[in-house]
Design a protein around this motif. Structure first.
Motif, PDB file in Angstrom:
ATOM      1  N   ILE A 134       0.855  -1.195   0.000  1.00 42.08           N
ATOM      2  CA  ILE A 134       0.000   0.000   0.000  1.00 42.08           C
ATOM      3  C   ILE A 134       0.885   1.238   0.000  1.00 42.08           C
ATOM      4  CG2 ILE A 134      -1.682   1.346   1.312  1.00 42.08           C
ATOM      5  CD1 ILE A 134      -2.756  -1.277   2.461  1.00 42.08           C
ATOM      6  N   ASP A 183       2.090   2.381 -11.413  1.00 39.96           N
ATOM      7  CA  ASP A 183       1.657   3.489 -10.554  1.00 39.96           C
ATOM      8  C   ASP A 183       2.794   4.476 -10.299  1.00 39.96           C
ATOM      9  OD1 ASP A 183      -0.247   1.151  -8.551  1.00 39.96           O
ATOM     10  OD2 ASP A 183      -0.958   2.435 -10.187  1.00 39.96           O
ATOM     11  N   ILE A 209      -2.994   3.893  -2.256  1.00 37.02           N
ATOM     12  CA  ILE A 209      -3.019   3.040  -3.448  1.00 37.02           C
ATOM     13  C   ILE A 209      -2.742   1.623  -2.989  1.00 37.02           C
ATOM     14  CG2 ILE A 209      -2.076   2.634  -5.745  1.00 37.02           C
ATOM     15  CD1 ILE A 209      -1.022   5.508  -5.729  1.00 37.02           C
ATOM     16  N   ARG A 210      -3.761   0.778  -3.105  1.00 38.38           N
ATOM     17  CA  ARG A 210      -3.608  -0.626  -2.683  1.00 38.38           C
ATOM     18  C   ARG A 210      -3.017  -1.450  -3.816  1.00 38.38           C
ATOM     19  NH1 ARG A 210      -8.323   0.988  -1.004  1.00 38.38           N
ATOM     20  NH2 ARG A 210      -9.396   0.138  -2.826  1.00 38.38           N
ATOM     21  N   ASP A 211      -2.332  -2.548  -3.446  1.00 40.03           N
ATOM     22  CA  ASP A 211      -1.748  -3.449  -4.441  1.00 40.03           C
ATOM     23  C   ASP A 211      -0.965  -2.639  -5.492  1.00 40.03           C
ATOM     24  OD1 ASP A 211      -3.041  -5.764  -6.959  1.00 40.03           O
ATOM     25  OD2 ASP A 211      -1.167  -5.792  -5.824  1.00 40.03           O
ATOM     26  N   SER A 212      -0.033  -1.832  -5.021  1.00 38.50           N
ATOM     27  CA  SER A 212       0.722  -0.941  -5.913  1.00 38.50           C
ATOM     28  C   SER A 212       1.402  -1.721  -7.036  1.00 38.50           C
ATOM     29  CB  SER A 212       1.789  -0.196  -5.114  1.00 38.50           C
ATOM     30  OG  SER A 212       1.198   0.670  -4.181  1.00 38.50           O
ATOM     31  N   GLN A 213       1.370  -1.130  -8.225  1.00 42.74           N
ATOM     32  CA  GLN A 213       1.978  -1.725  -9.400  1.00 42.74           C
ATOM     33  C   GLN A 213       3.080  -0.801  -9.931  1.00 42.74           C
ATOM     34  OE1 GLN A 213       0.900  -4.846 -10.563  1.00 42.74           O
ATOM     35  NE2 GLN A 213      -0.194  -4.714  -8.608  1.00 42.74           N
ATOM     36  N   GLU A 254     -13.655   5.604  -2.171  1.00 45.81           N
ATOM     37  CA  GLU A 254     -12.905   4.549  -2.818  1.00 45.81           C
ATOM     38  C   GLU A 254     -13.241   4.467  -4.303  1.00 45.81           C
ATOM     39  OE1 GLU A 254     -12.787   0.911  -0.497  1.00 45.81           O
ATOM     40  OE2 GLU A 254     -12.818  -0.280  -2.333  1.00 45.81           O
ATOM     41  N   GLY A 272     -11.798   1.733  -7.102  1.00 47.12           N
ATOM     42  CA  GLY A 272     -10.850   0.690  -7.482  1.00 47.12           C
ATOM     43  C   GLY A 272      -9.765   0.528  -6.437  1.00 47.12           C
ATOM     44  N   ARG A 273      -8.515   0.612  -6.851  1.00 46.07           N
ATOM     45  CA  ARG A 273      -7.399   0.457  -5.906  1.00 46.07           C
ATOM     46  C   ARG A 273      -7.081   1.754  -5.165  1.00 46.07           C
ATOM     47  NH1 ARG A 273      -2.684  -0.147  -7.875  1.00 46.07           N
ATOM     48  NH2 ARG A 273      -3.084   0.435 -10.042  1.00 46.07           N
ATOM     49  N   PHE A 274      -7.752   2.839  -5.508  1.00 39.24           N
ATOM     50  CA  PHE A 274      -7.481   4.146  -4.902  1.00 39.24           C
ATOM     51  C   PHE A 274      -8.512   4.488  -3.826  1.00 39.24           C
ATOM     52  CE2 PHE A 274      -4.202   5.338  -7.800  1.00 39.24           C
ATOM     53  CZ  PHE A 274      -4.545   4.812  -9.038  1.00 39.24           C
ATOM     54  N   THR A 275      -8.028   5.029  -2.701  1.00 46.58           N
ATOM     55  CA  THR A 275      -8.900   5.559  -1.663  1.00 46.58           C
ATOM     56  C   THR A 275      -8.399   6.939  -1.276  1.00 46.58           C
ATOM     57  OG1 THR A 275      -9.416   3.374  -0.762  1.00 46.58           O
ATOM     58  CG2 THR A 275      -9.819   5.276   0.668  1.00 46.58           C
TER      59      THR A 275
END
Lengths: 110, 111
Positions: free
Chosen positions: B18, B83, B76-80, B57, B59-62
């Motif tokens: 995260i 990103d 940012i969850r499950d960062s790629q 929220e 998607g992966r953004f909060t």
């Protein structure tokens, strides 16, 4: 194909010359903005226009001029009076309180 | 004191972690808050807007807003690796007013 277009993507000029950057939008947005971005300094507001034939100075308007003769178009002229014109110039427009940016024009003055 | 402040980074996180990006603002009457993502050499892209206290929220953004403490954050969850970019915080004082931008936080997501 809707959106905000800026041309050209890259622009090179000699010191002492005026240069005009184009910004066009077909989104029917009323408000349009010009920013400049320098490394490490974030975005700084140059001019903005909320309706046709009206515009206001932003935080760093010296050395710049604009016009808003049509809703779709908001060109920015960088004059020879601007001391440090080399920068990334961004045009934006507003819809429902959200601001969207064009792709930008990178101006280099030597 | 700057009107909108962000830690310039770089913030480095491993892939899948995260990422937490923070922003503080000085004017208590600020009403609208935005997060933009800017890839190197490109223009800013709006990714989140938030107007009320609490979480929003997408998607992966909060986005999180706390008006009493005058801060807004982006998780940012499950960062790629995709990103990896500079994230700009922007604040608007009132409806129709100008946006004030922070200087941005550079995020690097390592594979």
């Amino acid at each position: 194909d809707g959106g905000i277009t800026q041309s050209p993507k890259y622009l090179f000029r000699k010191e002492g010359q005026n240069v005009t950057l184009s910004c066009e939008q077909n989104l029917n947005h009323d408000a349009m903005y010009w920013y400049r971005q320098d490394p490490g300094q974030g975005l700084r507001l140059i001019y903005y226009s909320q309706i046709v034939n009206d515009f206001q100075k932003g935080d760093i308007a010296e050395g710049y001029s604009v016009s808003r003769e049509k809703k779709e178009s908001f060109p920015l002229t960088v004059t020879s009076a601007q001391k440090n014109p080399t920068a990334f110039y961004l045009c934006a427009s507003n819809f429902n309180d959200e601001q969207y940016f064009g792709p930008g024009t990178r101006l280099t003055v030597t | 004191q700057k009107e909108v402040e962000q830690n310039s980074g770089p913030l480095s996180v491993p892939e899948g972690a995260i990422a937490s990006l923070n922003c503080t603002y000085s004017d208590r009457v600020s009403q609208s808050f935005f997060w933009y993502r800017q890839y190197s050499g490109k223009s800013p892209e709006l990714i989140m807007s938030i107007y009320s206290n609490g979480d929003k929220e997408d998607g992966r953004f909060t986005a999180q807003l706390n008006k009493a403490s005058q801060y807004v954050s982006l998780l940012i969850r499950d960062s790629q690796p995709s990103d990896s970019a500079t994230y700009l915080c922007a604040v608007r004082l009132r409806q129709g007013g100008k946006l004030i931008f922070g200087q941005g936080t550079e995020l690097s997501v390592k594979p």
